[in-house]
Scaffold this active site. Structure first.
Site, short mmCIF file in Angstrom:
data_model
loop_
_atom_site.label_atom_id
_atom_site.label_comp_id
_atom_site.label_asym_id
_atom_site.label_seq_id
_atom_site.Cartn_x
_atom_site.Cartn_y
_atom_site.Cartn_z
N CYS A 5 -24.98 0.55 -12.51
CA CYS A 5 -25.15 -0.90 -12.56
C CYS A 5 -26.17 -1.36 -11.51
CB CYS A 5 -23.80 -1.61 -12.44
SG CYS A 5 -23.84 -3.23 -13.18
N HIS B 226 -20.90 0.70 -16.50
CA HIS B 226 -20.07 1.39 -15.50
C HIS B 226 -19.31 2.54 -16.16
CE1 HIS B 226 -20.35 -1.47 -12.10
NE2 HIS B 226 -20.51 -2.39 -13.03
N SER C 118 0.81 -1.23 0.00
CA SER C 118 0.00 0.00 0.00
C SER C 118 0.83 1.27 0.00
CB SER C 118 -0.96 0.07 1.20
OG SER C 118 -1.74 -1.07 1.24
N GLU D 79 -17.85 4.91 -14.87
CA GLU D 79 -16.68 5.35 -14.09
C GLU D 79 -15.36 4.84 -14.65
OE1 GLU D 79 -19.00 3.22 -13.09
OE2 GLU D 79 -18.22 1.65 -11.74
#
Ligand code: GLN
Length: 542
Positions: free
Chosen positions: A378, A504, A14, A506
């Site tokens: 969606c 979608h 991360s 995005e």
């Protein structure tokens, strides 16, 4: 011949390796080079499509319908180019291919081993994805020292040897932890992880140090000495307010020059103004808008990554900062109501399974009844249809057969071809499909076009048996996949902005090209902010 940059991670996961890789790619792209990025994931799953967001964050879908790592979303957003299924592969895929070859007898007589068979397959995939590019940036998932990533690192080492010194660069992203008690940034973990890399024959050329605080010149010199790199090759990556600023931070430290020098590559002058302007707009917006994102994975940052980013891009189109408030839909309806109080716009994203469904339906209802701009993605469209059927058409038991197989009113249902599917992996309706947009609709105004193409990831669809009833009630189907007559977009009449898509959108939004529907949604939400708080009050207060 393409040149290769291998990106590894040290100390902890991360660290934003994907963003570092994408930022470097952006710099090289702005220097006129043709760049691509790849992500190697060392896990055994064939793709992340079957993992839940707690494990993996969002699953990013490419044009060609691959379910991929969310870093591919960063790659597309930073480079403003499409990635393909070849840009992401996993240990699972590599082993699947090698084992299939073994069964076909392609290695007859040989013992099939990690070296050379698995490493050859990894190198082959990297070379294939790199074809036709000046530079391929290869991000290796996991952290140096993991057992799983060893074959990938070994393949990176071998490939570097094969292509020669001037054609391979090793880029290590690491962490300098800050110790409060002694008020110091510590370099020891970095020294250890570089040591680990050296053990397997890789000497990093560039070290990118993630840290909460600036790194002093002395510390930089220390890292350079211990890790055997030039001190200009120790790059700082402090926390920044927008990820899109990372290329700017890197450029200021001359990262592009460093890389070009190691790779002995000539490139054109930096054309960086548009990106810098974009970062300026992101950091100093004039307005502010509050969007409620109603979902069930609100506590994990990466679950709705592309949605978050697309909202931010929509804000760029209107000079507005988008404050996203995550509304947990798994609690009581009253909590959902309270959380929506301040929202200028409400968005329900995609999802699977029935947990949190009632809360999401409540969010749709609030948006519809109070005239708050609503954007459903969606599952967010399927729920808009269910809510409308239940509360407007008064079909009380209306549902999706995903949640209630025996519902009397299956307004959302599975297609026969999906019913026959037994394997769960890569079998949804996936990737890009064309959509015909209705003339004069909200979608038409936003897109400025009557045919668009958008990416999918779902099994269920609006049930055409109910379509007429739904449309007559006022929820219109304004986008259709014509070959199968499937509803792709619905819009509510007599509402300031209520639009939901089966696809979608995005996944296709980029900071340099905000998605038209997201831009339109943010525009409508900003209008509501102005009318509610008074013109001028939507100004962003620093
Ligand atoms: N669960 C729904 C389906 O499979 C919606 C999927 C999604 O939102 N991506 O159709």
């Amino acid at each position: 011949m393409p040149k290769y940059i291998f990106v590894t991670g040290g100390v902890v996961s991360s660290l934003g390796k994907g963003i570092s890789a994408a930022s470097l790619a952006k710099l090289l792209q702005c220097r006129g080079l043709k760049v691509t990025l790849l992500k190697c994931d060392p896990y055994i799953n064939v793709d992340p499509g079957t993992m839940n967001p707690y494990q993996h964050g969002e699953v990013f879908v490419t044009e060609d319908g691959a379910e991929t790592d969310l870093d591919l979303g960063h790659y597309e957003r930073f480079l403003n180019v499409d990635m393909h299924h070849t840009n992401n592969f996993t240990a699972g895929q590599v082993y699947e291919t090698v084992i299939a070859k073994e069964r076909r007898g392609e290695f007859l007589g040989a013992t099939v081993q990690v070296i050379p068979h698995i490493t050859d397959e990894i190198k082959g995939r990297i070379r294939m994805a790199a074809k036709g590019h000046d530079v391929a940036i290869v991000e290796i998932g996991g952290t140096v020292g993991d057992i799983e990533s060893l074959p990938f690192l070994e393949a990176a080492r071998q490939l570097g040897l094969e292509v020669g010194k001037d054609s391979a660069l090793y880029f290590h992203v690491t962490l300098l932890p800050y110790i409060k008690a002694s008020e110091e940034l510590k370099t020891k973990p970095t020294q250890h992880s570089v040591g680990k890399l050296r053990e397997i024959g890789i000497n990093p050329d560039i070290i990118v140090c993630r840290s909460e605080r600036p790194i002093s010149p002395e510390l930089r010199a220390k890292i350079a000495m211990f890790c055997s790199v030039h001190k200009d090759s120790v790059i700082q990556a402090p926390d920044v307010s927008t990820i899109y600023e990372v290329p700017v931070v890197f450029q200021k430290q001359g990262l592009d020059e460093q890389v070009l020098m190691v790779l002995r590559t000539r490139a054109s002058q930096m054309d960086f103004e548009p990106w810098k302007n974009l970062v300026d707009r992101l950091k100093n917006p004039k307005y502010e808008v509050r969007i409620a994102l109603a979902g069930k994975y609100t506590e994990i940052k990466d679950a709705y990554k592309s949605v978050d980013e697309a909202l931010i891009h929509g804000g760029v189109a209107h000079d507005a900062r988008v404050r996203i408030k995550y509304v947990d839909t798994t609690g009581p309806a009253a909590d959902v109501d309270a959380a929506l109080e301040e929202a200028d716009g409400i968005l329900v994203p995609g999802g699977f399974g029935d947990r949190g469904i009632e809360g999401k339906l409540r969010a749709v209802q609030v948006a519809r009844e109070r005239g708050i701009p609503y954007f459903g993605l969606c599952l967010g469209m399927q729920l808009a249809v269910i809510e409308f059927a239940r509360n407007v058409l008064k079909l009380g038991a209306a549902n999706s057969t995903e949640f209630d197989q025996k519902t009397r009113y299956p307004v959302i249902d599975i297609l026969p071809e999906q019913k026959a599917v037994t394997d769960k992996g890569a079998t949804m309706r996936l990737g890009s499909y064309p959509c015909a947009v209705r003339k004069g609709s909200l979608a038409h105004k936003a897109y400025g076009s009557l045919t668009v193409s958008e990416r999918h990831r779902h099994r269920f669809e609006l049930n055409n048996k109910f379509r007429r009833l739904i449309e007559e009630g006022g929820l219109q189907v304004t986008g259709v996949y014509q070959p199968k007559n499937l509803a792709e977009i619905v819009e509510l009449r007599d509402h300031p902005w209520f639009l939901a898509t089966q696809f979608h959108p995005e996944f296709k939004s980029r900071p340099e090209a905000p998605h038209p529907l997201f831009a339109s949604f943010i525009g409508a939400s900003l209008d509501r902010a102005r009318s509610r708080r008074g013109k001028g009050q939507e100004t962003y207060a620093k």
